[in-house]
Design a protein around this motif. Structure first.
Motif, mmCIF file in Angstrom:
data_model
loop_
_atom_site.group_PDB
_atom_site.id
_atom_site.type_symbol
_atom_site.label_atom_id
_atom_site.label_comp_id
_atom_site.label_asym_id
_atom_site.label_seq_id
_atom_site.Cartn_x
_atom_site.Cartn_y
_atom_site.Cartn_z
ATOM 1 N N ASP A 57 1.312 3.481 6.582
ATOM 2 C CA ASP A 57 0.811 3.099 7.904
ATOM 3 C C ASP A 57 0.135 1.729 7.801
ATOM 4 N N LEU A 58 0.942 0.684 7.792
ATOM 5 C CA LEU A 58 0.422 -0.668 7.636
ATOM 6 C C LEU A 58 -0.463 -1.068 8.808
ATOM 7 N N LYS A 97 2.297 -6.251 6.894
ATOM 8 C CA LYS A 97 1.564 -6.618 8.102
ATOM 9 C C LYS A 97 0.301 -7.317 7.657
ATOM 10 N N GLY A 98 -0.102 -8.319 8.419
ATOM 11 C CA GLY A 98 -1.342 -8.988 8.074
ATOM 12 C C GLY A 98 -1.656 -10.145 8.983
ATOM 13 N N VAL A 113 1.015 -4.502 2.198
ATOM 14 C CA VAL A 113 2.443 -4.493 1.865
ATOM 15 C C VAL A 113 2.869 -3.089 1.469
ATOM 16 N N GLN A 114 4.013 -2.681 1.985
ATOM 17 C CA GLN A 114 4.684 -1.510 1.427
ATOM 18 C C GLN A 114 5.771 -2.077 0.530
ATOM 19 N N ASP A 160 3.002 2.720 -3.501
ATOM 20 C CA ASP A 160 3.811 1.559 -3.121
ATOM 21 C C ASP A 160 3.069 0.606 -2.196
ATOM 22 N N CYS A 161 1.807 0.866 -1.928
ATOM 23 C CA CYS A 161 1.019 0.030 -1.020
ATOM 24 C C CYS A 161 0.142 -0.927 -1.818
ATOM 25 N N VAL A 162 0.162 -2.198 -1.413
ATOM 26 C CA VAL A 162 -0.680 -3.217 -2.034
ATOM 27 C C VAL A 162 -1.427 -3.934 -0.907
#
Length: 186
Positions: A57-58, A97-98, A113-114, A160-162
């Motif tokens: 959930d970005l 997203k950002g 990031v995913q 996988d999220c950074v």
């Protein structure tokens, strides 16, 4: 009169030939289109059966982080920014997203990031290289506060999220950001 009749007959023949070619061309493309549609439908079905837990959930992560670290005059990061400003390899990224500040006197940034499966470490390494490049820019005294914030930037990964967060110049303490990151990634 003969020339006019010749031109009219040529035009009629060309129109007839063009119409036949267009008909056969569209008849040939219909099965291919339906085959692609069938493949797309079956791949959509396969994607729909993928567990929702694998999707990060970005939007939620970025919103939670920006609630603690508001971005002054935000500019959404796009593919060009991700590749040319953050220096990330798009082949490692599933989605992102950002926002980054569009204010020259500030340095706020929130980015999630995913990564593609197995690529989170690569994304984290590239973000660390980006952070190091920002922190190395200490040539100008007027950027000292931005450099200090970049040196303390947070890069955190889970699965996988950074996530990368740089506090704004007048922004929150990094302890608040650390708490928000921990909550957002759970």
């Amino acid at each position: 009169m003969k020339k006019l009749l010749s031109v009219a007959l040529c035009a009629l023949l060309l129109t007839g030939c063009g119409g036949a070619a267009a008909s056969s061309g569209s008849a040939e493309s219909t099965p291919a289109s339906s085959a692609v549609s069938s493949e797309a439908a079956s791949s959509d079905t396969a994607q729909d059966s993928t567990p929702a837990a694998e999707t990060v959930d970005l939007d939620g992560i970025v919103s939670a982080l920006e609630a603690v670290n508001p971005i002054a005059n935000p500019r959404a990061l796009d593919d060009f920014s991700v590749q040319n400003e953050l220096l990330l390899t798009m082949d490692n990224i599933e989605a992102y997203k950002g926002d980054v500040t569009n204010d020259q006197a500030d340095c706020g940034l929130v980015f999630a990031v995913q990564a593609k499966p197995g690529k989170a470490a690569d994304v984290e390494a590239e973000l660390n290289a980006y952070k190091d490049s920002l922190a190395a820019n200490d040539l100008y005294a007027e950027f000292a506060d931005k450099v200090a914030q970049a040196k303390d930037a947070r890069i955190v990964s889970k699965g996988d999220c950074v996530v990368l967060v740089i506090a704004g110049v007048g922004g929150p303490d990094y302890a608040d950001i650390d708490t928000a990151i921990a909550a957002a990634l759970n």
